[in-house]
Design a protein around this motif. Structure first.
Motif, PDB file in Angstrom:
ATOM      1  N   CYS A   1      46.571  32.632 131.747  1.00 16.55           N
ATOM      2  CA  CYS A   1      45.595  33.422 131.005  1.00 16.55           C
ATOM      3  C   CYS A   1      45.298  34.706 132.039  1.00 16.55           C
ATOM      4  N   VAL A   2      45.111  35.941 131.473  1.00 15.56           N
ATOM      5  CA  VAL A   2      44.674  37.151 132.137  1.00 15.56           C
ATOM      6  C   VAL A   2      43.432  37.575 131.114  1.00 15.56           C
ATOM      7  N   VAL A   3      42.242  37.867 131.767  1.00 17.96           N
ATOM      8  CA  VAL A   3      41.231  38.448 131.261  1.00 17.96           C
ATOM      9  C   VAL A   3      40.969  39.849 131.494  1.00 17.96           C
ATOM     10  N   LEU A   4      41.115  40.793 130.579  1.00 18.93           N
ATOM     11  CA  LEU A   4      40.725  42.075 130.887  1.00 18.93           C
ATOM     12  C   LEU A   4      39.253  42.730 130.225  1.00 18.93           C
ATOM     13  N   ASP A   5      38.876  43.520 130.839  1.00 16.36           N
ATOM     14  CA  ASP A   5      37.533  44.489 130.495  1.00 16.36           C
ATOM     15  C   ASP A   5      37.933  45.431 129.499  1.00 16.36           C
ATOM     16  N   ALA A   6      37.209  46.253 128.937  1.00 12.82           N
ATOM     17  CA  ALA A   6      37.643  47.209 127.636  1.00 12.82           C
ATOM     18  C   ALA A   6      38.278  48.399 128.161  1.00 12.82           C
ATOM     19  N   ALA A   7      38.185  48.641 129.513  1.00 10.10           N
ATOM     20  CA  ALA A   7      39.049  49.686 130.208  1.00 10.10           C
ATOM     21  C   ALA A   7      40.540  49.330 130.644  1.00 10.10           C
ATOM     22  N   GLY A   8      40.773  47.925 130.593  1.00  6.98           N
ATOM     23  CA  GLY A   8      42.009  47.281 130.783  1.00  6.98           C
ATOM     24  C   GLY A   8      42.088  46.805 132.258  1.00  6.98           C
ATOM     25  N   GLU A   9      40.933  46.623 132.932  1.00  8.41           N
ATOM     26  CA  GLU A   9      40.839  46.116 134.211  1.00  8.41           C
ATOM     27  C   GLU A   9      40.880  44.462 134.269  1.00  8.41           C
ATOM     28  N   THR A  10      41.826  44.073 135.189  1.00  3.20           N
ATOM     29  CA  THR A  10      41.825  42.744 135.317  1.00  3.20           C
ATOM     30  C   THR A  10      40.662  42.129 135.840  1.00  3.20           C
ATOM     31  N   LEU A  11      39.977  41.211 134.868  1.00  6.07           N
ATOM     32  CA  LEU A  11      38.608  40.546 135.430  1.00  6.07           C
ATOM     33  C   LEU A  11      39.235  38.928 136.136  1.00  6.07           C
ATOM     34  N   ALA A  12      40.003  38.467 135.713  1.00  4.72           N
ATOM     35  CA  ALA A  12      40.520  37.169 136.190  1.00  4.72           C
ATOM     36  C   ALA A  12      41.963  36.780 135.796  1.00  4.72           C
ATOM     37  N   VAL A  13      42.614  35.891 136.410  1.00  9.23           N
ATOM     38  CA  VAL A  13      44.012  35.376 136.150  1.00  9.23           C
ATOM     39  C   VAL A  13      43.939  34.067 136.500  1.00  9.23           C
ATOM     40  N   ALA A  14      44.230  33.092 135.607  1.00  8.01           N
ATOM     41  CA  ALA A  14      44.233  31.607 135.938  1.00  8.01           C
ATOM     42  C   ALA A  14      45.323  31.079 135.095  1.00  8.01           C
ATOM     43  N   ALA A  15      45.664  29.621 135.558  1.00  8.18           N
ATOM     44  CA  ALA A  15      46.630  28.882 134.887  1.00  8.18           C
ATOM     45  C   ALA A  15      46.013  27.544 134.906  1.00  8.18           C
ATOM     46  N   HIS A  16      46.683  26.767 133.871  1.00  5.21           N
ATOM     47  CA  HIS A  16      46.320  25.528 133.815  1.00  5.21           C
ATOM     48  C   HIS A  16      47.438  24.646 134.965  1.00  5.21           C
ATOM     49  N   GLN A  17      46.504  23.879 135.802  1.00  8.47           N
ATOM     50  CA  GLN A  17      47.041  23.347 136.848  1.00  8.47           C
ATOM     51  C   GLN A  17      47.489  21.887 136.788  1.00  8.47           C
ATOM     52  N   ARG A  18      46.837  21.202 136.152  1.00  5.17           N
ATOM     53  CA  ARG A  18      47.366  19.899 135.898  1.00  5.17           C
ATOM     54  C   ARG A  18      46.646  19.144 134.710  1.00  5.17           C
ATOM     55  N   ALA A  19      46.958  18.345 134.107  1.00  5.66           N
ATOM     56  CA  ALA A  19      46.511  17.566 132.866  1.00  5.66           C
ATOM     57  C   ALA A  19      44.996  16.977 133.521  1.00  5.66           C
ATOM     58  N   GLY A  20      43.955  17.190 132.525  1.00  4.53           N
ATOM     59  CA  GLY A  20      42.666  16.859 132.774  1.00  4.53           C
ATOM     60  C   GLY A  20      41.618  17.790 133.380  1.00  4.53           C
ATOM     61  N   GLN A  21      42.544  18.878 134.067  1.00  6.51           N
ATOM     62  CA  GLN A  21      41.729  20.066 134.514  1.00  6.51           C
ATOM     63  C   GLN A  21      41.551  20.934 133.442  1.00  6.51           C
ATOM     64  N   ALA A  22      40.730  22.114 133.712  1.00  3.35           N
ATOM     65  CA  ALA A  22      40.581  23.151 132.860  1.00  3.35           C
ATOM     66  C   ALA A  22      41.789  23.759 132.293  1.00  3.35           C
ATOM     67  N   HIS A  23      41.905  24.255 131.094  1.00  2.55           N
ATOM     68  CA  HIS A  23      43.110  24.927 130.579  1.00  2.55           C
ATOM     69  C   HIS A  23      43.005  26.427 131.102  1.00  2.55           C
ATOM     70  N   ALA A  24      43.858  27.131 130.843  1.00  2.00           N
ATOM     71  CA  ALA A  24      44.170  28.313 131.520  1.00  2.00           C
ATOM     72  C   ALA A  24      42.960  29.268 131.153  1.00  2.00           C
ATOM     73  N   GLU A  25      42.600  29.283 129.710  1.00  2.00           N
ATOM     74  CA  GLU A  25      41.707  30.082 129.228  1.00  2.00           C
ATOM     75  C   GLU A  25      40.353  29.815 129.615  1.00  2.00           C
ATOM     76  N   ALA A  26      39.747  28.606 129.719  1.00  2.00           N
ATOM     77  CA  ALA A  26      38.647  28.222 130.136  1.00  2.00           C
ATOM     78  C   ALA A  26      38.353  28.395 131.624  1.00  2.00           C
ATOM     79  N   ALA A  27      39.621  28.178 132.629  1.00  2.00           N
ATOM     80  CA  ALA A  27      39.524  28.448 134.174  1.00  2.00           C
ATOM     81  C   ALA A  27      39.234  29.951 134.155  1.00  2.00           C
ATOM     82  N   ALA A  28      39.931  30.832 133.320  1.00  2.00           N
ATOM     83  CA  ALA A  28      39.840  32.320 133.506  1.00  2.00           C
ATOM     84  C   ALA A  28      38.369  32.747 133.119  1.00  2.00           C
ATOM     85  N   LEU A  29      37.908  32.273 131.882  1.00  2.00           N
ATOM     86  CA  LEU A  29      36.689  32.666 131.598  1.00  2.00           C
ATOM     87  C   LEU A  29      35.655  32.145 132.517  1.00  2.00           C
ATOM     88  N   ALA A  30      35.587  30.888 133.341  1.00  2.00           N
ATOM     89  CA  ALA A  30      34.770  30.520 134.404  1.00  2.00           C
ATOM     90  C   ALA A  30      34.803  31.529 135.543  1.00  2.00           C
TER      91      ALA A  30
END
Length: 331
Positions: free
Chosen positions: A38-67
């Protein structure tokens, strides 16, 4: 549907490329879940975060990127998420990703591929749209690189999709062929392929939850089957399944393999082995064996991808890599 003037097609493509790269780094470490980026962008298209689901039981990619955005003090700037797989809308070992998205200021969610699980497919996208978010799909983007990224995203989750659809692991066969047309290395050597091909072989091994081989290969070469040319993020032991009806595998080889971190098991036939691997939560298995067993595996129809490495005609040239899919929808 028109694209925002600021968030250009090229920016969407780059964002998905980054999200896929993040997910691919953990392919083979997330079973029984699929790898997701998952990649999170601001309104101007700037990258705020990049994350991945790393293993079962840990945060999914979207939750990790938002965190990650919150940790960096950028939560208020969250505008667009680009996700390699449709966000989940059901409770598992972690809360639904849709809830994490709806709790953020996100206005738009781009999705590379829908969830292949027929029981939940479309639920995440529908809930986001019902809540007023704009949901877009990479396949609808008018850009020459979009279709290649969609194929890349589909291959990333192909083992999970097959497991969800048929309840069996994805089987990848790796075969290296020399200039003479056989699989035998020259005397005193363990391989004949190039450095690039060796790295590819270890990438294939890294993403596999299990290695399938035959007793003949063990007796001839005593291969280590370890991942050495690429980081291996796997948090749990990899299976080493040896097809060995006559139980010829030496005990000291089994002990040494277990010392390298494998869970070793001996098996009589491929069909029953595949069923056992599925029950064990294996999403992808890599077949590394000699020509006799390899031909037998191809005949079973249980394989899904056949990667053939052909030695270059001249020393120093790149090997020729071919990938064959068993069925058209897996290509």
């Amino acid at each position: 549907m028109m694209i925002d003037a600021i968030l250009s097609p090229a920016r969407v493509i780059q964002g998905f490329s980054d999200a896929l790269a993040a997910a691919e780094a953990y392919a083979g470490a997330t079973a029984p879940n699929p790898p997701v980026g998952c990649v999170v962008l601001d309104a101007a298209g700037e990258t705020l975060a990049v994350a991945a689901h790393q293993r079962a039981g840990q945060a999914h990619a979207e939750a990790a990127a938002l965190a990650a955005c919150r940790e960096r003090g950028a939560a208020a700037r969250i505008d667009t998420l680009l996700v390699t797989l449709e966000p989940c809308n059901h409770h598992g070992r972690t809360p639904p990703c849709v809830e994490a998205i709806l709790a953020s200021p996100a206005r738009t969610v781009w999705i590379a591929v829908r969830d292949p699980n027929l029981a939940v497919a479309g639920g995440g996208a529908a809930r986001l749209e019902a809540a007023g978010l704009e949901v877009r799909f990479l396949s609808d983007l008018a850009h020459p690189e979009a279709s290649d990224l969609v194929r890349r995203a589909r291959r990333l989750i192909a083992p999970f999709a097959l497991w969800a659809r048929e309840g069996r692991p994805w089987l990848t066969i790796k075969q290296a062929i020399n200039r003479q047309g056989d699989m035998i290395p020259p005397p005193g050597a363990s391989t004949f392929t190039s450095e690039t091909s060796l790295t590819l072989a270890h990438d294939l091994r890294r993403r596999a939850d299990a290695i399938i081989t035959g007793s003949g290969t063990v007796l001839a070469d005593a291969p280590a089957f370890t991942v050495r040319r690429t980081p291996d993020p796997r948090p749990f032991a990899r299976r080493l399944a040896i097809l060995d009806r006559r139980r010829r595998t030496p005990g000291d080889y089994i002990a040494a393999a277990e010392g390298r971190g494998f869970r070793v098991s001996l098996h009589d036939a491929l069909p029953s082995l595949v069923s056992e691997l599925a029950a064990d939560g294996v999403l992808e298995a890599l077949v590394e064996c000699g020509p006799t067993l390899l031909a037998s595996v191809l005949e079973t129809g249980l394989w899904d991808e056949h990667v053939v490495i052909r030695q270059a005609a001249r020393a120093g040239d790149a090997d020729h890599i071919e990938r064959f899919a068993r069925t058209a929808d897996q290509a």
